[in-house]
Write an enzyme that holds these catalytic residues in place. Structure first.
Site, mmCIF file in Angstrom:
data_model
loop_
_atom_site.group_PDB
_atom_site.id
_atom_site.type_symbol
_atom_site.label_atom_id
_atom_site.label_comp_id
_atom_site.label_asym_id
_atom_site.label_seq_id
_atom_site.Cartn_x
_atom_site.Cartn_y
_atom_site.Cartn_z
ATOM 1 C CB SER A 67 -0.987 0.004 1.162
ATOM 2 O OG SER A 67 -0.326 0.144 2.388
ATOM 3 C CG ASN A 68 3.667 2.575 2.930
ATOM 4 O OD1 ASN A 68 3.502 3.748 3.219
ATOM 5 N ND2 ASN A 68 3.469 1.590 3.789
ATOM 6 C CG HIS B 42 9.976 1.217 12.215
ATOM 7 N ND1 HIS B 42 10.108 -0.154 12.102
ATOM 8 C CD2 HIS B 42 9.715 1.475 13.517
ATOM 9 C CE1 HIS B 42 9.941 -0.699 13.302
ATOM 10 N NE2 HIS B 42 9.705 0.257 14.180
ATOM 11 C CB SER C 159 9.980 7.125 11.763
ATOM 12 O OG SER C 159 9.503 7.317 13.073
ATOM 13 C CG LEU D 118 16.058 -3.831 12.578
ATOM 14 C CD1 LEU D 118 15.934 -4.202 11.111
ATOM 15 C CD2 LEU D 118 15.561 -4.963 13.461
ATOM 16 C CG ASP D 119 13.367 -0.991 12.388
ATOM 17 O OD1 ASP D 119 13.288 -0.906 11.152
ATOM 18 O OD2 ASP D 119 12.841 -1.893 13.043
ATOM 19 C CG LEU E 101 18.238 -4.773 4.018
ATOM 20 C CD1 LEU E 101 17.826 -3.344 3.767
ATOM 21 C CD2 LEU E 101 18.253 -5.582 2.713
ATOM 22 C CG MET F 154 8.112 -7.714 5.988
ATOM 23 S SD MET F 154 8.156 -6.304 7.111
ATOM 24 C CE MET F 154 7.899 -7.153 8.655
ATOM 25 N NE ARG G 176 20.015 -12.152 7.919
ATOM 26 C CZ ARG G 176 18.711 -12.042 7.777
ATOM 27 N NH1 ARG G 176 18.193 -11.354 6.786
ATOM 28 N NH2 ARG G 176 17.892 -12.611 8.629
ATOM 29 C CG ASN H 45 12.520 0.859 6.551
ATOM 30 O OD1 ASN H 45 11.715 0.242 5.827
ATOM 31 N ND2 ASN H 45 12.634 0.596 7.843
ATOM 32 C CD GLU I 98 3.058 2.829 7.654
ATOM 33 O OE1 GLU I 98 3.152 2.176 6.603
ATOM 34 O OE2 GLU I 98 3.074 2.297 8.773
HETATM 35 C C1 GRF Z 1 4.024 -0.743 6.841
HETATM 36 O O1 GRF Z 1 3.291 -0.722 8.024
HETATM 37 C C2 GRF Z 1 5.423 -0.252 7.081
HETATM 38 O O2 GRF Z 1 5.505 0.671 8.109
HETATM 39 C C3 GRF Z 1 6.156 -1.505 7.458
HETATM 40 O O3 GRF Z 1 5.567 -2.509 6.648
HETATM 41 C C4 GRF Z 1 4.232 -2.162 6.331
HETATM 42 C C5 GRF Z 1 4.078 -2.264 4.852
HETATM 43 O O4 GRF Z 1 2.751 -2.102 4.437
HETATM 44 N N1 GRF Z 1 7.567 -1.327 7.259
HETATM 45 P P1 GRF Z 1 2.389 -2.067 2.891
HETATM 46 O O5 GRF Z 1 2.911 -3.364 2.269
HETATM 47 O O6 GRF Z 1 3.019 -0.863 2.285
HETATM 48 O O7 GRF Z 1 0.894 -2.015 2.849
#
Ligand code: GRF
Length: 212
Positions: A12-13, A108, A135, A143-144, A92, A89, A64, A106, A173
């Site tokens: 969705s992002n 988060h 963020s 990480l993050d 890295l 997910m 990895r 990224n 987001e």
């Molecule tokens: C989001 O909540 C983002 O913050 C996290 O993974 C999710 C991805 O959602 N890193 P989508 O696949 O963009 O819907």
């Protein structure tokens, strides 16, 4: 400006960034969408928009380092100025993050540095936080972590559950990620020590409150 987007799920992002590109808001060209998981909906979103979509399965690689080396190879065939992690997910390797230093973003779902890692919404509830959010940050090996570009926040209400927070934060987001990409594309971002500056200053626009 060429952008490669990495996903693992529904994307969705990714869609929010595609929408920004299509409505003329984002001066970018998404040259590839790459998933480590086959069959995820985010790949269809790319195909519908005629963006090259491909899968590089992590399960095909022994470790990895080998996976990330292949990923770099595939990404670089699409000549990115920016690599966007949108629900990718995977942890890295330092080799990967260094290769894309200062051009790897990224998102988060927490107000970093609070709640790195998973289950951020439940953890924010358990900790009785008053505020929660998301963020966008440049990626470093840890990480993050890494310099934060923009954060969006909302007040946690008494009725909130992990699911309701996830939905409300997702809306944030979809606003802040395209904005961060836009600022990058317009060359308005710079990094000063561990801070990200917008137009050479720390800006209120980098901390937004939403009424969702
Ligand atoms: C989001 O909540 C983002 O913050 C996290 O993974 C999710 C991805 O959602 N890193 P989508 O696949 O963009 O819907």
């Amino acid at each position: 400006m060429n952008v490669v987007v990495l996903i693992s799920g529904s994307g969705s992002n990714l869609q929010a960034i595609i929408d920004g590109m299509q409505n003329g808001n984002l001066p970018i060209n998404i040259t590839a969408v790459i998933s480590n998981q086959p069959g995820v909906y985010g790949l269809q979103r790319a195909v519908k928009t005629d963006i090259p979509a491909m899968v590089v399965r992590h399960s095909d690689y022994q470790n990895r380092e080998l996976y990330d080396a292949e990923l770099i190879k595939v990404i670089d065939q699409h000549q990115p100025d920016l690599v966007v992690l949108a629900g990718f997910m995977r942890i890295l390797t330092p080799g990967f993050t260094q290769h894309y230093q200062n051009r790897l973003m990224n998102i988060h779902p927490s107000l970093l540095p609070k709640f790195t890692g998973l289950h951020t919404h439940q953890r924010a509830l358990d900790a009785k936080e008053k505020w929660h959010g998301a963020s966008v940050h440049f990626v470093i090996p840890e990480l993050d972590a890494g310099p934060v570009i923009i954060q969006g926040k909302l007040p946690i209400t008494e009725d909130d559950t992990s699911d309701s927070l996830q939905q409300r934060i997702h809306k944030i987001e979809h606003i802040i990620y395209p904005l961060a990409v836009k600022w990058f594309a317009e060359q308005r971002l710079s990094i000063d020590n561990d801070s990200v500056l917008l137009d050479n200053a720390e800006s209120e626009l980098q901390k937004q409150t939403f009424p969702f």
